[in-house]
Design a protein around this motif. Structure first.
Motif, mmCIF file in Angstrom:
data_model
loop_
_atom_site.group_PDB
_atom_site.id
_atom_site.type_symbol
_atom_site.label_atom_id
_atom_site.label_comp_id
_atom_site.label_asym_id
_atom_site.label_seq_id
_atom_site.Cartn_x
_atom_site.Cartn_y
_atom_site.Cartn_z
ATOM 1 N N PHE A 4 0.472 -7.854 7.090
ATOM 2 C CA PHE A 4 0.831 -6.953 6.001
ATOM 3 C C PHE A 4 0.966 -5.522 6.524
ATOM 4 O O PHE A 4 0.321 -5.120 7.486
ATOM 5 C CB PHE A 4 -0.220 -7.001 4.895
ATOM 6 N N THR A 5 1.802 -4.761 5.847
ATOM 7 C CA THR A 5 1.997 -3.355 6.183
ATOM 8 C C THR A 5 1.476 -2.485 5.043
ATOM 9 O O THR A 5 1.184 -2.970 3.944
ATOM 10 C CB THR A 5 3.478 -3.041 6.408
ATOM 11 N N ALA A 29 -8.142 3.856 -0.512
ATOM 12 C CA ALA A 29 -8.262 2.451 -0.887
ATOM 13 C C ALA A 29 -7.130 1.607 -0.303
ATOM 14 O O ALA A 29 -7.354 0.464 0.113
ATOM 15 C CB ALA A 29 -8.288 2.315 -2.411
ATOM 16 N N CYS A 30 -5.914 2.154 -0.257
ATOM 17 C CA CYS A 30 -4.785 1.387 0.286
ATOM 18 C C CYS A 30 -4.990 1.075 1.761
ATOM 19 O O CYS A 30 -4.713 -0.039 2.219
ATOM 20 C CB CYS A 30 -3.485 2.161 0.081
ATOM 21 N N ARG A 31 -5.473 2.039 2.502
ATOM 22 C CA ARG A 31 -5.672 1.831 3.946
ATOM 23 C C ARG A 31 -6.826 0.881 4.219
ATOM 24 O O ARG A 31 -6.753 0.046 5.127
ATOM 25 C CB ARG A 31 -5.876 3.181 4.628
ATOM 26 N N LEU A 34 -5.585 -2.596 3.402
ATOM 27 C CA LEU A 34 -4.742 -3.113 4.486
ATOM 28 C C LEU A 34 -5.610 -3.680 5.604
ATOM 29 O O LEU A 34 -5.332 -4.762 6.137
ATOM 30 C CB LEU A 34 -3.863 -1.985 5.024
ATOM 31 N N LEU A 35 -6.674 -2.968 5.931
ATOM 32 C CA LEU A 35 -7.591 -3.440 6.967
ATOM 33 C C LEU A 35 -8.242 -4.760 6.559
ATOM 34 O O LEU A 35 -8.315 -5.708 7.354
ATOM 35 C CB LEU A 35 -8.664 -2.373 7.223
ATOM 36 N N VAL A 36 -8.703 -4.830 5.324
ATOM 37 C CA VAL A 36 -9.344 -6.047 4.826
ATOM 38 C C VAL A 36 -8.365 -7.209 4.797
ATOM 39 O O VAL A 36 -8.691 -8.336 5.210
ATOM 40 C CB VAL A 36 -9.936 -5.799 3.419
ATOM 41 N N VAL A 87 -5.626 -6.446 -3.101
ATOM 42 C CA VAL A 87 -5.669 -7.617 -2.222
ATOM 43 C C VAL A 87 -5.303 -8.876 -3.006
ATOM 44 O O VAL A 87 -4.587 -9.752 -2.503
ATOM 45 C CB VAL A 87 -7.058 -7.753 -1.570
ATOM 46 N N ALA A 88 -5.783 -8.966 -4.242
ATOM 47 C CA ALA A 88 -5.470 -10.141 -5.071
ATOM 48 C C ALA A 88 -3.974 -10.248 -5.337
ATOM 49 O O ALA A 88 -3.381 -11.334 -5.230
ATOM 50 C CB ALA A 88 -6.252 -10.054 -6.389
#
Length: 285
Positions: A4-5, A29-31, A34-36, A87-88
């Protein structure tokens, strides 16, 4: 574990959100999401549980009188809470139970932090402020779904009694949110029913204000539960206990103002629905 990007994460954000979330939480939260999503197997429900645990830790800090630490942990708790939905939606792993857990977790976090703060300060004025915070939070999150139910019931009533196919302005705006209402009514292929015509007449500047916020992904309900929580549990604590009491009062008053605005808007829509049905019944006769 995933490819994912950051653009994928941004595409998974809500179309519109609170200004606090958009400007002060989502950039982080977006970054983290992305890591998660790329490097862990943590589920959205797992993130919600982490958010709840951070909320308990925040409440513990407030209870111990460590207001700044409590504010930091509350902010982190909310940040993780903003990650689970992204994420969901990104992975398509959301569940109905996750919605329940997220909702209940938010209410528990506010309750524990409010009364943790009151316990840490001890005086009766803080217990009164904490009770007010909890009650206002409950009012907001009880009122919102009821307002939506009334709105949908009003539309169903008009559709059932007006005869023929009915297209509502608010439904069209949901797909083209940056459109101006006047332009929509003039150019749309089918006749449109604007249940919020009375609201727009009362506040003629509202459409320009709505478009201004939509372009920034911000909802028009400027002070809701999220802003209320942020004022009391994130912004105010570094300035001391009395600042939290003042924040509860000022932000709580603004919260009520916007809730009553929603109620007024729905009341005007109900009146407009009655006029719309009467006009269409006359045409059909």
């Amino acid at each position: 574990m995933g490819g994912f990007t950051l653009d994928d994460i941004k595409a998974a954000r809500k179309p519109r959100d609170s200004w606090w979330t958009v400007f002060l939480v989502d950039p982080l939260a977006c970054r983290l999401a992305l890591l998660v999503a790329n490097r862990t197997s943590i589920t959205p429900n797992g993130l919600t549980r982490v958010s709840i645990l951070l909320g308990f830790a925040s409440a513990g800090c407030f209870a111990a009188g460590h207001l700044v630490a409590g504010a930091v942990l509350f902010y982190l708790s909310f940040t993780v809470d903003c990650m689970d939905g992204k994420v969901a939606r990104l992975k398509g792993t959301g569940t109905p139970f996750g919605l329940w857990l997220d909702y209940v977790g938010d209410r528990v976090r506010v309750l524990c932090c409010a009364f943790g703060f009151a316990y840490g300060q001890g005086a009766s004025v803080y217990w009164i402020a904490a009770t007010a915070v909890v009650l206002l939070d409950l009012f907001r999150y009880i009122n919102a779904p009821q307002i939506n139910r009334v709105r949908e019931a009003t539309k169903l009533l008009v559709a059932a009694r007006a005869g023929g196919e009915v297209v509502f302005v608010e439904d069209v705006l949901r797909h083209t949110p940056q459109s101006r209402v006047g332009h929509l009514v003039a150019t749309h292929d089918q006749p449109l029913v604007d249940l919020h015509r009375g609201w727009r007449k009362t506040f003629p500047w509202y459409d320009r204000f709505r478009i201004f916020l939509v372009r920034r992904r911000v909802r028009t309900h400027v002070v809701g539960g999220i802003e209320f929580h942020a004022a009391v549990f994130v912004v105010a604590p570094p300035f001391g206990a009395w600042a939290m009491v003042w924040a509860a009062g000022v932000a709580g008053a603004l919260l009520l103002l916007f809730e009553f605005a929603l109620i007024y808007r729905v009341w005007l829509a109900a009146r407009e629905a009655g006029r719309t049905v009467a006009e269409r019944e006359r045409v059909l006769v």
